[in-house]
Write a protein that holds these residues in place. Sequence first.
Motif, mmCIF file in Angstrom:
data_model
loop_
_atom_site.group_PDB
_atom_site.id
_atom_site.type_symbol
_atom_site.label_atom_id
_atom_site.label_comp_id
_atom_site.label_asym_id
_atom_site.label_seq_id
_atom_site.Cartn_x
_atom_site.Cartn_y
_atom_site.Cartn_z
ATOM 1 N N ALA B 294 39.279 17.463 53.144
ATOM 2 C CA ALA B 294 38.036 16.682 53.086
ATOM 3 C C ALA B 294 37.876 15.938 51.760
ATOM 4 O O ALA B 294 36.815 15.360 51.499
ATOM 5 C CB ALA B 294 36.845 17.611 53.319
ATOM 6 N N ILE B 295 38.898 15.946 50.916
ATOM 7 C CA ILE B 295 38.782 15.305 49.592
ATOM 8 C C ILE B 295 38.373 13.831 49.740
ATOM 9 O O ILE B 295 38.834 13.136 50.642
ATOM 10 C CB ILE B 295 40.114 15.429 48.811
ATOM 11 C CG1 ILE B 295 39.954 14.925 47.368
ATOM 12 C CG2 ILE B 295 41.245 14.701 49.511
ATOM 13 C CD1 ILE B 295 41.176 15.222 46.490
ATOM 14 N N ARG B 296 37.480 13.375 48.835
ATOM 15 C CA ARG B 296 37.074 11.963 48.858
ATOM 16 C C ARG B 296 36.788 11.487 47.430
ATOM 17 O O ARG B 296 36.566 12.287 46.523
ATOM 18 C CB ARG B 296 35.827 11.759 49.735
ATOM 19 C CG ARG B 296 34.593 12.432 49.196
ATOM 20 C CD ARG B 296 33.399 12.273 50.146
ATOM 21 N NE ARG B 296 32.273 13.060 49.636
ATOM 22 C CZ ARG B 296 31.386 12.603 48.733
ATOM 23 N NH1 ARG B 296 31.501 11.376 48.237
ATOM 24 N NH2 ARG B 296 30.414 13.373 48.293
ATOM 25 N N CYS B 297 36.818 10.181 47.255
ATOM 26 C CA CYS B 297 36.547 9.591 45.945
ATOM 27 C C CYS B 297 35.052 9.322 45.818
ATOM 28 O O CYS B 297 34.462 8.645 46.679
ATOM 29 C CB CYS B 297 37.338 8.295 45.780
ATOM 30 S SG CYS B 297 37.044 7.502 44.165
ATOM 31 N N GLY B 298 34.435 9.831 44.741
ATOM 32 C CA GLY B 298 33.010 9.598 44.523
ATOM 33 C C GLY B 298 32.723 8.284 43.817
ATOM 34 O O GLY B 298 31.607 7.766 43.900
ATOM 35 N N GLY B 299 33.717 7.755 43.126
ATOM 36 C CA GLY B 299 33.520 6.505 42.391
ATOM 37 C C GLY B 299 34.399 6.464 41.163
ATOM 38 O O GLY B 299 35.338 7.261 41.027
ATOM 39 N N VAL B 300 34.075 5.533 40.273
ATOM 40 C CA VAL B 300 34.937 5.259 39.122
ATOM 41 C C VAL B 300 34.129 5.334 37.835
ATOM 42 O O VAL B 300 32.971 4.894 37.790
ATOM 43 C CB VAL B 300 35.579 3.855 39.266
ATOM 44 C CG1 VAL B 300 36.382 3.488 38.025
ATOM 45 C CG2 VAL B 300 36.448 3.801 40.515
ATOM 46 N N SER B 301 34.761 5.917 36.797
ATOM 47 C CA SER B 301 34.161 5.957 35.466
ATOM 48 C C SER B 301 34.986 5.066 34.545
ATOM 49 O O SER B 301 36.165 5.331 34.309
ATOM 50 C CB SER B 301 34.170 7.405 34.959
ATOM 51 O OG SER B 301 33.801 7.450 33.597
ATOM 52 N N LEU B 302 34.375 3.989 34.066
ATOM 53 C CA LEU B 302 35.089 3.065 33.175
ATOM 54 C C LEU B 302 34.685 3.313 31.727
ATOM 55 O O LEU B 302 33.499 3.436 31.420
ATOM 56 C CB LEU B 302 34.758 1.608 33.524
ATOM 57 C CG LEU B 302 35.409 0.978 34.739
ATOM 58 C CD1 LEU B 302 35.171 -0.539 34.705
ATOM 59 C CD2 LEU B 302 36.894 1.269 34.808
ATOM 60 N N ASN B 303 35.670 3.364 30.860
ATOM 61 C CA ASN B 303 35.424 3.467 29.427
ATOM 62 C C ASN B 303 35.307 2.040 28.879
ATOM 63 O O ASN B 303 36.308 1.356 28.682
ATOM 64 C CB ASN B 303 36.598 4.218 28.793
ATOM 65 C CG ASN B 303 36.437 4.399 27.306
ATOM 66 O OD1 ASN B 303 35.705 3.661 26.649
ATOM 67 N ND2 ASN B 303 37.130 5.391 26.770
ATOM 68 N N THR B 304 34.064 1.592 28.654
ATOM 69 C CA THR B 304 33.838 0.202 28.215
ATOM 70 C C THR B 304 33.461 0.136 26.740
ATOM 71 O O THR B 304 32.794 -0.801 26.300
ATOM 72 C CB THR B 304 32.717 -0.453 29.055
ATOM 73 O OG1 THR B 304 31.492 0.273 28.830
ATOM 74 C CG2 THR B 304 33.040 -0.449 30.539
ATOM 75 N N SER B 305 33.918 1.143 25.974
ATOM 76 C CA SER B 305 33.475 1.238 24.582
ATOM 77 C C SER B 305 33.877 0.024 23.743
ATOM 78 O O SER B 305 33.249 -0.271 22.737
ATOM 79 C CB SER B 305 34.019 2.526 23.950
ATOM 80 O OG SER B 305 35.417 2.605 24.100
ATOM 81 N N SER B 306 34.934 -0.674 24.158
ATOM 82 C CA SER B 306 35.371 -1.818 23.345
ATOM 83 C C SER B 306 34.732 -3.129 23.807
ATOM 84 O O SER B 306 35.053 -4.193 23.272
ATOM 85 C CB SER B 306 36.895 -1.935 23.406
ATOM 86 O OG SER B 306 37.307 -2.140 24.736
ATOM 87 N N LEU B 307 33.836 -3.076 24.802
ATOM 88 C CA LEU B 307 33.217 -4.291 25.338
ATOM 89 C C LEU B 307 31.778 -4.435 24.837
ATOM 90 O O LEU B 307 31.108 -3.439 24.532
ATOM 91 C CB LEU B 307 33.202 -4.255 26.872
ATOM 92 C CG LEU B 307 34.456 -4.773 27.596
ATOM 93 C CD1 LEU B 307 35.687 -3.997 27.210
ATOM 94 C CD2 LEU B 307 34.248 -4.707 29.107
ATOM 95 N N SER B 308 31.310 -5.687 24.784
ATOM 96 C CA SER B 308 29.899 -5.936 24.468
ATOM 97 C C SER B 308 29.049 -5.448 25.637
ATOM 98 O O SER B 308 29.554 -5.251 26.756
ATOM 99 C CB SER B 308 29.670 -7.429 24.257
ATOM 100 O OG SER B 308 29.793 -8.114 25.500
ATOM 101 N N ASP B 309 27.748 -5.264 25.398
ATOM 102 C CA ASP B 309 26.859 -4.795 26.455
ATOM 103 C C ASP B 309 26.916 -5.720 27.668
ATOM 104 O O ASP B 309 27.019 -5.264 28.815
ATOM 105 C CB ASP B 309 25.405 -4.720 25.948
ATOM 106 C CG ASP B 309 25.212 -3.589 24.952
ATOM 107 O OD1 ASP B 309 26.170 -2.811 24.749
ATOM 108 O OD2 ASP B 309 24.111 -3.483 24.383
ATOM 109 N N GLY B 310 26.882 -7.016 27.403
ATOM 110 C CA GLY B 310 26.877 -7.977 28.502
ATOM 111 C C GLY B 310 28.179 -7.944 29.292
ATOM 112 O O GLY B 310 28.173 -7.904 30.529
#
Lengths: 346, 346
Positions: B294-310
Amino acid sequence: MNAPLPLVSESLVVPQPYLLFLGDTTEASFAKTAFGLAHWAPDQCVGEMALPGATVTTGLARITPAQARDAGAQSLVIGVANQGGVLGAGWIEALVDAMDAGLHIVSGLHVRLSSVPALKEAATRNDRRLIDIRTPPADLPVGTGRKRSGKRLLTVGTDCALGKKYTALALYHAFTGRGLYADFRATGQTGIMIAGGGIPMDAVVSDFEAGAAEVLSPDAPAQHWDLIEGQGSIFNPSYAAVSLGLLHGSQPDVFVVCHDPTRKTILGLEGFDLPTIEEVIEMTIRLGSRTNPAIRCGGVSLNTSSLSDGDAEKLLADESARLGMPVADPVRGGPAFEALVDACLA
Amino acid sequence: MNAPLPLVSESLVVPQPYLLFLGDTTEASFAKTAFGLAHWAPDQCVGEMALPGATVTTGLARITPAQARDAGAQSLVIGVANQGGVLGAGWIEALVDAMDAGLHIVSGLHVRLSSVPALKEAATRNDRRLIDIRTPPADLPVGTGRKRSGKRLLTVGTDCALGKKYTALALYHAFTGRGLYADFRATGQTGIMIAGGGIPMDAVVSDFEAGAAEVLSPDAPAQHWDLIEGQGSIFNPSYAAVSLGLLHGSQPDVFVVCHDPTRKTILGLEGFDLPTIEEVIEMTIRLGSRTNPAIRCGGVSLNTSSLSDGDAEKLLADESARLGMPVADPVRGGPAFEALVDACLA
């Protein structure tokens, strides 16, 4: 036959030939290792040695350590296990005598040889090695994925314990029999003793699993083949970590799928169906292409030991037609096995 | 918040709260562990202790081991590393004093605490534990694949070192913040110190990798969630063995893919392209379904620490639309992260 390609590190080598030590055993089943070596590596066994009271024999000449050394022996192999995997009480003196005669000591027992002070002292005094086959070499590196020269074949499986060692050994003998430059690379205890070296891949810390496999089959001449003994299965919920690290680090050009047609569930885990041969082929290519994009399946090795000759012949032919590739039982050999060897080399 | 679900074996537990030991260090970068714990587990740090000459501070109250014990501390954590990972010369007396005051000693250094006779003697005398975080518990079992009760989420990745620990911790806080019954299950050194227990999965012998993961997230009540810190990547040619054993043994119901959008090749291995998020999703489902269909993907976690807020906001929205699932940066939180939590719980 060509001289074997040396392994990079002395710590991976078990010096051959052997004197087989039988202790004082009266139970043939305890002497499995001695019988296995006498069968699989007869050229590497100069004789056997036993203590008073022993009734078991491999049929080899019963000789002393000094006679064994004169016959070229490099190591005494403890070919017998006690219950609990410990050293028999009367054994230590015999092992010290063997080191005094110039032999290294090789053991697959759970107890570490170097934990016995008398053995450690005799090893230091004689500059001999105490080789625990279950202990991987120290300082294994982390894998790098770097492409190495030479060619590699890995046996993989639908499960554990269905012929991966046997198949790799049979292919090694077939390759060298055809005059090819090849080595058998052992990854389990029995294979290591037979081959005179290797790495017990299931005992390696997982961070170094791929790195250990890289060390096991180093850069080689372009025409050289390493025939690598597989372990476990990528589909085995207990041991897949071992199998994937070995696959990535081995970066095989060719793999052969080993399977037992009578086995329906994973050994010891009734709730898990065995994967199909096709699933193993597809997943091995998917995962193995990470470190060798040219990976391909050479064919299938079926363990037909429980089938009659007629049934086995029919099954091998049927499976070969169904899968569209050579399917052979290396124990039975014959044209089917020669076709498998051809396909691996194609 | 509910009381944490106890781990089966005391050997997996690091008793909290902590007194942070800074040695005599004058270099803040050597005190990374102390700073990390003060930041990540402030509720579990009662104060700090330093030797004469130390100039570094975490900002916590400087107290003695006896004062720490009175404030409820269970363990002194060596929060500082020397070059070479050894124990500083003046440290041993301080550590003995801490044990005499009733504290266990916790270390992530390469040197084993029990290899220092004075520490071993003080531990025995005071019935205190010497806890080497790098050393897995003894007697880990082989994996069985048996389905366990309770629910599990594993963070997986396109590579090492891109946010799997952070994501699992953030989800743990989000789950418990919603009143759910949950535990964070640590698989690396820093995570183990933060959580007060766990198993260093990369230090486990490969034969026991899946079994260790099974022990780490034991049977639990049906509504309980284990948030399991992932390690490495199935696509990392160095460490895939660790990742697959952890996946099989964790038998996750849900996984979250962690990714750094600026990374193009595997860390330290220039020749290896990072897999795509879709490849990681597909392969994790393929391999993970072996122990949890029954394994499923809940979503994605992106490390955006090097990006501007926008730029980060736009990337998260674009990736979510492209993949058809929640994509969030747990450090930034906000509605995207709440949507990820919703999807994991759906």
